[in-house]
Design a protein around this motif. Structure first.
Motif, PDB file in Angstrom:
ATOM      1  N   GLY A  75      35.189  25.079  -1.669  1.00  0.00           N
ATOM      2  CA  GLY A  75      35.539  24.689  -0.309  1.00  0.00           C
ATOM      3  C   GLY A  75      34.499  25.002   0.742  1.00  0.00           C
ATOM      4  N   ARG A  76      33.361  25.550   0.329  1.00  0.00           N
ATOM      5  CA  ARG A  76      32.358  25.890   1.333  1.00  0.00           C
ATOM      6  C   ARG A  76      31.487  24.699   1.732  1.00  0.00           C
ATOM      7  N   TYR A  77      31.621  23.574   1.035  1.00  0.00           N
ATOM      8  CA  TYR A  77      30.916  22.344   1.423  1.00  0.00           C
ATOM      9  C   TYR A  77      31.923  21.470   2.157  1.00  0.00           C
ATOM     10  N   VAL A  78      31.750  21.362   3.452  1.00  0.00           N
ATOM     11  CA  VAL A  78      32.704  20.678   4.327  1.00  0.00           C
ATOM     12  C   VAL A  78      32.071  19.382   4.828  1.00  0.00           C
ATOM     13  N   VAL A  79      32.843  18.312   4.790  1.00  0.00           N
ATOM     14  CA  VAL A  79      32.348  17.022   5.268  1.00  0.00           C
ATOM     15  C   VAL A  79      33.202  16.582   6.450  1.00  0.00           C
ATOM     16  N   ASN A  80      32.536  16.308   7.566  1.00  0.00           N
ATOM     17  CA  ASN A  80      33.219  15.862   8.785  1.00  0.00           C
ATOM     18  C   ASN A  80      32.663  14.524   9.251  1.00  0.00           C
ATOM     19  N   TRP A  81      33.511  13.763   9.908  1.00  0.00           N
ATOM     20  CA  TRP A  81      33.101  12.492  10.480  1.00  0.00           C
ATOM     21  C   TRP A  81      32.531  12.711  11.870  1.00  0.00           C
ATOM     22  N   GLU A  82      31.464  12.008  12.159  1.00  0.00           N
ATOM     23  CA  GLU A  82      30.850  12.008  13.487  1.00  0.00           C
ATOM     24  C   GLU A  82      30.523  10.550  13.813  1.00  0.00           C
ATOM     25  N   ARG A  83      30.968  10.102  14.960  1.00  0.00           N
ATOM     26  CA  ARG A  83      30.701   8.716  15.350  1.00  0.00           C
ATOM     27  C   ARG A  83      29.199   8.474  15.383  1.00  0.00           C
ATOM     28  N   GLY A  84      28.755   7.423  14.741  1.00  0.00           N
ATOM     29  CA  GLY A  84      27.335   7.123  14.658  1.00  0.00           C
ATOM     30  C   GLY A  84      26.922   5.988  15.584  1.00  0.00           C
ATOM     31  N   HIS A  85      25.663   5.628  15.473  1.00  0.00           N
ATOM     32  CA  HIS A  85      25.070   4.488  16.173  1.00  0.00           C
ATOM     33  C   HIS A  85      25.198   4.586  17.683  1.00  0.00           C
ATOM     34  N   ALA A  86      24.789   5.718  18.227  1.00  0.00           N
ATOM     35  CA  ALA A  86      24.799   5.906  19.683  1.00  0.00           C
ATOM     36  C   ALA A  86      23.914   4.882  20.370  1.00  0.00           C
ATOM     37  N   GLU A  87      22.868   4.419  19.682  1.00  0.00           N
ATOM     38  CA  GLU A  87      21.972   3.423  20.279  1.00  0.00           C
ATOM     39  C   GLU A  87      22.697   2.120  20.598  1.00  0.00           C
ATOM     40  N   ARG A  88      23.773   1.843  19.891  1.00  0.00           N
ATOM     41  CA  ARG A  88      24.567   0.633  20.156  1.00  0.00           C
ATOM     42  C   ARG A  88      25.556   0.843  21.303  1.00  0.00           C
ATOM     43  N   ARG A  89      25.784   2.094  21.654  1.00  0.00           N
ATOM     44  CA  ARG A  89      26.742   2.409  22.717  1.00  0.00           C
ATOM     45  C   ARG A  89      26.056   2.759  24.034  1.00  0.00           C
ATOM     46  N   GLY A  90      24.749   2.690  24.078  1.00  0.00           N
ATOM     47  CA  GLY A  90      24.064   2.953  25.333  1.00  0.00           C
ATOM     48  C   GLY A  90      22.859   3.836  25.213  1.00  0.00           C
ATOM     49  N   ALA A  91      23.039   5.060  24.784  1.00  0.00           N
ATOM     50  CA  ALA A  91      21.906   5.974  24.746  1.00  0.00           C
ATOM     51  C   ALA A  91      22.094   7.053  23.689  1.00  0.00           C
ATOM     52  N   ILE A  92      20.971   7.495  23.174  1.00  0.00           N
ATOM     53  CA  ILE A  92      20.958   8.605  22.235  1.00  0.00           C
ATOM     54  C   ILE A  92      20.665   9.854  23.053  1.00  0.00           C
ATOM     55  N   THR A  93      21.691  10.674  23.266  1.00  0.00           N
ATOM     56  CA  THR A  93      21.519  11.830  24.142  1.00  0.00           C
ATOM     57  C   THR A  93      21.756  13.167  23.443  1.00  0.00           C
ATOM     58  N   ARG A  94      22.581  13.170  22.412  1.00  0.00           N
ATOM     59  CA  ARG A  94      22.893  14.429  21.742  1.00  0.00           C
ATOM     60  C   ARG A  94      22.003  14.614  20.509  1.00  0.00           C
TER      61      ARG A  94
END
Length: 124
Positions: A75-94
């Motif tokens: 259980g020490r390998y954890v997989v989480n979802w993170e919204r991708g493709h910020a470039e399609r939503r305006g800007a890559i800031t984070r």
């Protein structure tokens, strides 16, 4: 199996997950590892892939390897979802957006150049 181009995005994200798991297992890194993916389908399947086993029909060869490695790491390998493709939503800031954009670019480049890795899968 439908060929290497079947379910390209899903399969590529699963390969990325497999690469992370292999790295964690091979290097014997300690502690909790959090792997971020922008493919919600892969994240959801990872959550219970070990109990689903052979019922996973898409990219079964990749998932067989993932399941084996997941069991090794526990259980020490954890997989989480993170919204991708910020470039399609305006800007890559984070920072996570920059990393995702870079990873997607590398995946696209590698997809065309990569050899078929299925012969290296040993835990089927």
């Amino acid at each position: 199996m439908g060929g290497l181009r079947t379910n390209r995005s899903y399969r590529c994200e699963a390969y990325g997950l497999l690469a992370g798991l292999r790295w964690a297992h091979t290097t014997n890194i300690k502690g909790t590892i959090t792997h971020l993916l922008d493919n919600l389908g892969v994240v959801r399947v990872f959550q219970d892939c070990d109990s689903r086993g052979s019922s996973l029909v898409t990219s079964q060869d990749v998932w067989d390897e993932i399941i084996w490695l997941k069991r090794q790491l526990g259980g020490r390998y954890v997989v989480n979802w993170e919204r991708g493709h910020a470039e399609r939503r305006g800007a890559i800031t984070r920072r996570v957006d920059i990393a995702n954009h870079l990873a997607d670019g590398l995946a696209d480049a590698g997809y065309e150049a990569a050899a078929d890795l299925r012969s290296s899968f040993t835990h089927a």
